[in-house]
Enzyme design. Sequence first.
Site, PDB file in Angstrom:
ATOM      1  N   GLU A 303      -0.341 -17.159  39.155  1.00 32.97           N
ATOM      2  CA  GLU A 303      -0.226 -18.607  39.403  1.00 32.97           C
ATOM      3  C   GLU A 303       1.217 -19.069  39.174  1.00 32.97           C
ATOM      4  O   GLU A 303       1.733 -19.891  39.910  1.00 32.97           O
ATOM      5  CB  GLU A 303      -1.185 -19.400  38.517  1.00 32.97           C
ATOM      6  CG  GLU A 303      -2.648 -18.989  38.598  1.00 32.97           C
ATOM      7  CD  GLU A 303      -3.209 -18.852  40.005  1.00 32.97           C
ATOM      8  OE1 GLU A 303      -2.728 -19.559  40.917  1.00 32.97           O
ATOM      9  OE2 GLU A 303      -4.123 -18.018  40.198  1.00 32.97           O
ATOM     10  N   GLU A 325      -0.627 -15.584  49.516  1.00 36.04           N
ATOM     11  CA  GLU A 325      -1.534 -14.839  48.635  1.00 36.04           C
ATOM     12  C   GLU A 325      -1.214 -13.342  48.604  1.00 36.04           C
ATOM     13  O   GLU A 325      -1.149 -12.748  47.531  1.00 36.04           O
ATOM     14  CB  GLU A 325      -2.993 -15.092  49.020  1.00 36.04           C
ATOM     15  CG  GLU A 325      -3.446 -16.548  48.809  1.00 36.04           C
ATOM     16  CD  GLU A 325      -3.234 -17.069  47.390  1.00 36.04           C
ATOM     17  OE1 GLU A 325      -2.951 -16.279  46.477  1.00 36.04           O
ATOM     18  OE2 GLU A 325      -3.349 -18.307  47.202  1.00 36.04           O
TER      19      GLU A 325
HETATM   20  N1  B3K Z   1      -4.785 -20.451  45.490  1.00 36.37           N
HETATM   21  C1  B3K Z   1      -5.939 -20.404  44.653  1.00 36.37           C
HETATM   22  C2  B3K Z   1      -7.217 -20.142  45.371  1.00 36.37           C
HETATM   23  C3  B3K Z   1      -7.816 -21.331  46.006  1.00 36.37           C
HETATM   24  C4  B3K Z   1      -9.197 -21.018  46.532  1.00 36.37           C
HETATM   25  C5  B3K Z   1      -9.747 -22.122  47.338  1.00 36.37           C
HETATM   26  N2  B3K Z   1     -11.123 -21.897  47.717  1.00 36.37           N
HETATM   27  C6  B3K Z   1      -5.785 -19.408  43.561  1.00 36.37           C
HETATM   28  C7  B3K Z   1      -4.805 -18.325  43.801  1.00 36.37           C
HETATM   29  O1  B3K Z   1      -4.919 -17.539  44.706  1.00 36.37           O
HETATM   30  O2  B3K Z   1      -3.860 -18.268  43.091  1.00 36.37           O
HETATM   31 ZN    ZN Z   2      -2.903 -16.968  44.731  1.00 38.26          ZN
END
Ligand code: B3K
Ligand code: ZN
Length: 864
Positions: A303, A325
């Site tokens: 994060e 991602e």
């Molecule tokens: N970006 C978020 C995931 C969001 C999911 C939405 N259904 C967490 C992550 O990949 O860091």
């Molecule tokens: Zn992520």
Amino acid sequence: MTSSAATPSTIYLKDYSPPLFTISDIFLTVELGEEETRVTSELQMKRLQDGGNQIHLHGEDLDLVSITVADRLLDSSEYTLSSKDIAFLAPSDDFTVKIVTRIKPQENTALEGLYKSSGNFCTQCEAEGFRKITYFLDRPDVMAKFTTKIIGDQNKYPVMLSNGNLIESGNLEDGRFYNLWVDPFPKPAYLFALVAGDLGSVEDSFVTRSGRQVKLQIFVEKGNEDKCAHAMTSLKKSMRWDEEKYGREYDLDIFMIVAVSDFNMGAMENKGLNIFNSKYVLASKETATDADFDGIESVIAHEYFHNWTGNRITCRDWFQLTLKEGLTVFRDQQFSADMNSAAVKRIEDVQRLRAAQFPEDAGPLAHPIQPQSYVEINNFYTATVYEKGAEVIRMAHTILGEDNFRKGMDLYFDRHDGQAVTTEEFIAALEDGSGIDLKQFREWYTQPGTPEVFVEDQYDPENKSYSLTIRQQNPKAGPNAKPLHIPLELGLVGANGDNLLTGIHGTGSEIFNLKEKEETVTFENISEKPTPSLFRNFSAPVKLKQNPADGNMVHLFKNDSDPFNRWEAGQRLAIKCLLDMIESPSQNALPQSFISAFGDLLDDESLEPEFKAAAMTLPGEQFIGQQMDIVDVDTIHAQRQNAIKTLASTYKDKLQSIYQSHHGKDSVGDRSLKNSALMFLTSLKEEEFINLATYQYFNADNMTDQISSLSRLVVTNHPNREKVLQDYYARWENDALVIDKWFTLQATSYRDKAMEDVQELLSHPAFNYLNPNRVRSLIAAFAAGNPRHFHKTSGDGYRFLSDAVIKLNTINPQIAARLIGPLGQWKRFSEKRQNLMKAELERILKAPNISNDVFEIANKSLRN
Ligand code: B3K
Ligand code: ZN
């Protein structure tokens, strides 16, 4: 999530068009209440291009109070409301809109938008949750500066947080309290966050390499403050690592993390205010396992790393999800490898890819890392977009090499800071920064399926030349699929175990760029027939189809200098033996070659204990199943257990001495090796070892040892089983994360009565459909982690799952949809099981008020 009676519509990447207007600034006022929450949003809108005056702002489940455009209150004839948006005409190219809406966060069980968790307000806006808070252009290519005023009762909500910096606080005339937050960085609405509650906190600070002081805060439910130390340390390590490895510094004066107990996934990277599932924050040695500690370290890092790969540079549209991602998973994998055993980390990453992504890529939900279409975007936060996406970035890193990859990344950050971009632009930056052509490499973004690579070798002793003929195919991508650019990292291992190639920087490994359907690589001056060690460090997410003699695998298992391939050789050897045993159950015996290779492994003092434990673990039942045309769950289970018992009885003494010599030592490696030995010993079902596990359970001073011993007793019918389960529950009743483990152990137990156990647990007072962690700990754990009982030919396991999906469909569609996966694997099972599984999918499709989330997955899962 959206619910609608009509067949949901499909959204296509090819239909992307940039917005007509953007929103440069938003001033939000959120008045928190017990009955309703009132949201006032003031938007500054600006035209970006010609194309008409119709404005559509996304909005769902909102109760509109008023809309004022360019300071004029609209009457209801001047706007149109639908279940998805509000439409009105733009009065000019640059104007303001003020919208007042009411919402009821306390009734929001879908946990998307603004909701309440344990009495505290929190948000989850990715992917499209912001439209459940207020009307907005809720798409990632609209990036606005957010100013957020939160108003509430200070007694109930002494902590009120949003993105950016706290600018002002005070009391209003009516006695309510407010905090004003300003985030100077333009961002898409999916990165908005708000938290309010009576939370405890821990504080620390970090000085960036340019000397700026950053305040770090972790907010948790009161009483949990003493479980934040590991999360805080992980955060500081991540911040330092991103500076050193990628030259990326943090950019606000404050970085906050909030842990909540009801959360749909692991965590969320909202700008300056990450919101976490408490599972990825709270830890003490008494309550969290070594694996939990690692999970926290990697999710905190993930994060945090999003601040640059995701927030500063975001996605143009949701088809680009892997842009942030895949890249961020790759970065967190690199980080964890640097912080811990790199070899063990790589093994775990590959295991996870094979367990979750390979089946996805082989089944009806297969999609490229950049999908071409979706019904519900929340369904595309998949192992493919994340884990395979990370493998694709890793391959680019391998092809470019560390220095060139860094040049490409530097250029990416320079060129696109503050923008919403595509994967195409990312690859272009890598190319321009490194000077290396990645044209063919782009195919990885558009082809679904796991490529298969066939290798045959030939040695010519006269000319001392050795050649490998390599053929690639990707059946899932269709007959006309172009060959992929695959980096093959390989070594040649000589009879004495040495590398015959010098390799890059003396590593003994070279990298070959495979680009053809079939090609031959030849090595000269090879004085003996070598054993090829292919795809070292798992250099590409492919299935290697090679038919080596057992002897070759034994040789690599003993000697390969690449730790990943050393482990892999053991796995390949084990798979071969297990498949033989499964195919001819009467034979029922492990070959001596494997037994003695395993004994040598136990004796090898040079190995780090954690690696040894990983190498001792036989391939899991599901991975074995992946190698079969029709998965025979019962025989797989029986023969895998037989193999474990054979090894345990052959090496009982050695295993006992491993147990004794690592017991009482306080390191991750010692614990993993000791508990691995315990697993083998208890498989013998001898009273002595049941007592050993029971003793370990009652005397453990840490959760790793406690859970490891408990898990060995839970698979038995021994009277100690009930004793320890009861003790554990009584001891940890008030710690939800620890009780989740109690549910999971029973849900994944292979003992005969497990199906009944699981059914009973549904009515346990601690089971709760509203809490995603609890649902996952029982239902998902059972369906994904208990093949023997999930696939019962009575169909009870399938029905258990679909009942839960139907129930959760109206409570929490995202969680409901995520549970369906295992049913989609029907094609891999016997006809009887296939029919039962399909019948449950049909039943799910008839669920009243079916959500888009559940509809899309169940519908696609029925396809061939
Ligand atoms: N970006 C978020 C995931 C969001 C999911 C939405 N259904 C967490 C992550 O990949 O860091
Ligand atoms: Zn992520």
